[in-house]
Design a protein around this motif. Structure first.
Motif, PDB file in Angstrom:
ATOM      1  N   THR A  37      -1.710   2.025 -16.669  1.00 15.81           N
ATOM      2  CA  THR A  37      -0.817   2.510 -16.221  1.00 15.81           C
ATOM      3  C   THR A  37      -1.384   1.785 -14.592  1.00 15.81           C
ATOM      4  N   PRO A  38      -0.114   0.456 -14.281  1.00 18.05           N
ATOM      5  CA  PRO A  38      -0.933  -0.475 -13.873  1.00 18.05           C
ATOM      6  C   PRO A  38      -0.849   0.008 -11.946  1.00 18.05           C
ATOM      7  N   ILE A  39      -2.328  -1.056 -11.449  1.00 20.43           N
ATOM      8  CA  ILE A  39      -1.776  -0.460 -10.514  1.00 20.43           C
ATOM      9  C   ILE A  39      -1.126  -0.664  -9.407  1.00 20.43           C
ATOM     10  N   ASP A  40      -0.091  -0.119  -8.176  1.00 18.39           N
ATOM     11  CA  ASP A  40       0.737  -1.504  -7.689  1.00 18.39           C
ATOM     12  C   ASP A  40       0.316  -1.110  -5.970  1.00 18.39           C
ATOM     13  N   ASP A  41      -0.294  -2.524  -5.819  1.00 19.62           N
ATOM     14  CA  ASP A  41      -0.890  -3.055  -4.869  1.00 19.62           C
ATOM     15  C   ASP A  41       0.717  -3.719  -4.408  1.00 19.62           C
ATOM     16  N   ARG A  42       1.908  -2.916  -4.219  1.00 21.24           N
ATOM     17  CA  ARG A  42       2.185  -4.067  -3.370  1.00 21.24           C
ATOM     18  C   ARG A  42       3.410  -3.331  -1.972  1.00 21.24           C
ATOM     19  N   VAL A  43       3.454  -3.880  -1.091  1.00 22.28           N
ATOM     20  CA  VAL A  43       3.510  -3.421  -0.118  1.00 22.28           C
ATOM     21  C   VAL A  43       4.844  -3.445   0.484  1.00 22.28           C
ATOM     22  N   TRP A  44       6.084  -2.728   0.474  1.00 26.21           N
ATOM     23  CA  TRP A  44       7.416  -3.033   0.499  1.00 26.21           C
ATOM     24  C   TRP A  44       7.487  -2.634   2.046  1.00 26.21           C
ATOM     25  N   THR A  45       8.313  -3.538   2.646  1.00 29.48           N
ATOM     26  CA  THR A  45       8.905  -3.121   3.939  1.00 29.48           C
ATOM     27  C   THR A  45      10.044  -2.272   4.262  1.00 29.48           C
ATOM     28  N   VAL A  46      10.311  -1.987   5.268  1.00 36.45           N
ATOM     29  CA  VAL A  46      11.015  -0.685   5.468  1.00 36.45           C
ATOM     30  C   VAL A  46      11.827  -1.239   6.751  1.00 36.45           C
ATOM     31  N   LYS A  47      13.118  -0.959   7.149  1.00 40.83           N
ATOM     32  CA  LYS A  47      13.326  -1.463   8.252  1.00 40.83           C
ATOM     33  C   LYS A  47      14.578  -0.445   8.192  1.00 40.83           C
ATOM     34  N   ASN A  48      15.492  -0.264   9.253  1.00 42.03           N
ATOM     35  CA  ASN A  48      15.895   0.460   9.846  1.00 42.03           C
ATOM     36  C   ASN A  48      16.097   2.466   9.882  1.00 42.03           C
ATOM     37  N   SER A  49      16.642   2.600  11.245  1.00 42.29           N
ATOM     38  CA  SER A  49      15.371   4.357  11.233  1.00 42.29           C
ATOM     39  C   SER A  49      16.283   5.144  10.694  1.00 42.29           C
ATOM     40  N   TRP A  77      12.899  -0.570  14.855  1.00 36.89           N
ATOM     41  CA  TRP A  77      12.440   0.675  13.476  1.00 36.89           C
ATOM     42  C   TRP A  77      11.416  -0.654  12.309  1.00 36.89           C
ATOM     43  N   GLN A  78      10.512  -0.491  11.637  1.00 41.10           N
ATOM     44  CA  GLN A  78      10.642  -0.635  10.971  1.00 41.10           C
ATOM     45  C   GLN A  78       8.950  -0.651  10.321  1.00 41.10           C
ATOM     46  N   GLY A  79       8.702  -1.180   9.526  1.00 39.19           N
ATOM     47  CA  GLY A  79       7.627   0.045   8.714  1.00 39.19           C
ATOM     48  C   GLY A  79       7.315  -0.168   7.450  1.00 39.19           C
ATOM     49  N   ILE A  80       6.251   0.413   6.450  1.00 38.32           N
ATOM     50  CA  ILE A  80       5.767  -0.840   5.344  1.00 38.32           C
ATOM     51  C   ILE A  80       5.462   0.857   4.292  1.00 38.32           C
ATOM     52  N   GLN A  81       5.743   0.823   3.077  1.00 34.27           N
ATOM     53  CA  GLN A  81       5.642   1.865   2.025  1.00 34.27           C
ATOM     54  C   GLN A  81       4.540   1.142   1.679  1.00 34.27           C
ATOM     55  N   THR A  82       3.758   1.777   0.992  1.00 30.97           N
ATOM     56  CA  THR A  82       3.060   1.102  -0.352  1.00 30.97           C
ATOM     57  C   THR A  82       2.306   2.215  -1.007  1.00 30.97           C
ATOM     58  N   LEU A  83       1.622   2.009  -2.258  1.00 34.63           N
ATOM     59  CA  LEU A  83       0.955   3.030  -2.827  1.00 34.63           C
ATOM     60  C   LEU A  83      -0.749   1.770  -3.203  1.00 34.63           C
ATOM     61  N   SER A  84      -1.090   0.916  -2.369  1.00 39.13           N
ATOM     62  CA  SER A  84      -2.300   0.414  -2.514  1.00 39.13           C
ATOM     63  C   SER A  84      -3.182   1.385  -2.007  1.00 39.13           C
ATOM     64  N   ARG A  85      -4.744   1.308  -3.096  1.00 43.27           N
ATOM     65  CA  ARG A  85      -5.353   2.366  -2.666  1.00 43.27           C
ATOM     66  C   ARG A  85      -6.447   2.118  -1.359  1.00 43.27           C
ATOM     67  N   SER A  86      -6.409   0.659  -1.205  1.00 44.56           N
ATOM     68  CA  SER A  86      -7.129  -0.152   0.047  1.00 44.56           C
ATOM     69  C   SER A  86      -6.388   0.918   1.045  1.00 44.56           C
ATOM     70  N   LEU A  87      -5.285   0.477   1.388  1.00 41.84           N
ATOM     71  CA  LEU A  87      -4.054   0.770   2.649  1.00 41.84           C
ATOM     72  C   LEU A  87      -4.041   2.238   2.781  1.00 41.84           C
ATOM     73  N   VAL A  88      -4.341   3.216   1.771  1.00 39.58           N
ATOM     74  CA  VAL A  88      -3.934   4.458   1.512  1.00 39.58           C
ATOM     75  C   VAL A  88      -5.059   5.027   2.209  1.00 39.58           C
ATOM     76  N   LYS A  89      -6.144   4.161   1.851  1.00 32.74           N
ATOM     77  CA  LYS A  89      -7.487   4.407   2.333  1.00 32.74           C
ATOM     78  C   LYS A  89      -7.859   4.462   3.850  1.00 32.74           C
ATOM     79  N   PHE A  90      -7.589   2.926   4.142  1.00 36.07           N
ATOM     80  CA  PHE A  90      -7.230   2.725   5.512  1.00 36.07           C
ATOM     81  C   PHE A  90      -6.570   3.715   6.676  1.00 36.07           C
TER      82      PHE A  90
END
Length: 252
Positions: free
Chosen positions: A96-108, A202-215
């Motif tokens: 099971t690969p670790i998905d550390d990608r950070v996705w950019t999300v735009k539009n409210s 409005w813009q943001g990020i979505q991610t499964l990155s463990r380090s970012l989730v912890k942060f």
């Protein structure tokens, strides 16, 4: 001898003694010939009975032990080995690969839809913070997830009515310099959605990155802690101009 097949030294010593004897033996005799400590012999004997290496028989006077015929042991070991080889041959290994990608999300609207979808799919926990105007629409769904057994904790900037016990409310002070519109969602402690306003959009990020989730989880509880501390000791804190100046620069 049996150590080559994964058995312990004590088990091997006991089996050799019993195999060499033409008569069943009691524990005391086994201790004398096998050199297995008396304090360990019953533990070893019980384990060997469970493994099918020896037989036991209780009489009125004592318990006797006898070795299972060597050919039977060899047959059992061979059958077990072949079964393990077959299991190994048929086992399918997956990674099971670790998905550390950070996705950019735009539009409210997209951010709102994604927030709702992630909330609906939560299985164990939801930590969410933001302004009351955004949280109000989500509150019924959050209450539903709470009733389903999901842990829900919420931090609202501005008054918010909710039946969720873990709801923290920050009433903004007009002196706050850093209070900006934002929203943070942490789902099952493994995925985050963080959004804010940049250049009026409005813009943001979505991610499964463990380090970012912890942060961001620590970030969430940092805000909760400051909210509760400020609420409880507001008068004292605001009377100290140096502390007040620092608090007004914080984002929470």
């Amino acid at each position: 001898m049996l150590q080559k097949f994964g058995f312990t030294q004590y088990e091997s010593q006991v089996f050799e003694v019993l195999s060499a004897s033409h008569q069943p033996m009691d524990a005391s005799t086994i201790v004398r010939f096998s050199q297995v400590p008396k304090s360990k012999v019953y533990e070893v004997l019980n384990r060997m009975v469970e493994k099918g290496l020896i037989l036991s028989s209780s009489t009125d006077r004592k318990k006797l032990y006898n070795a299972v015929p060597l050919e039977t042991i060899i047959e059992n070991l061979t059958t077990e080995f072949e079964a393990n080889v077959e299991d190994l041959r048929n086992k399918e290994y997956t990674h099971t690969p670790i998905d550390d990608r950070v996705w950019t999300v735009k539009n409210s609207r997209t951010i709102s839809s994604l927030t709702k979808e992630l909330t609906e799919n939560a299985n164990s926990s939801i930590y969410i913070s933001g302004w009351n105007e955004h949280l109000k629409a989500l509150t019924p769904l959050l209450e539903q997830k709470k009733n389903e057994g999901v842990t829900v904790e919420m931090l609202s900037v501005g008054e918010l009515e909710s039946s969720i016990p873990q709801t923290h409310v920050l009433i903004p002070n007009e002196g706050h310099e850093a209070l900006e519109r934002y929203q943070l969602l942490i789902v099952d402690e493994k995925e985050i959605l963080f959004a804010g306003i940049e250049q009026g959009e409005w813009q943001g990020i979505q991610t499964l990155s463990r380090s970012l989730v912890k942060f961001f989880t620590e970030f969430f509880y940092h805000d909760v802690a400051l909210t509760e501390i400020t609420k409880k000791y507001e008068n004292t804190l605001m009377e100290d101009e140096s502390i007040k100046k620092i608090l007004m620069k914080l984002r929470y």
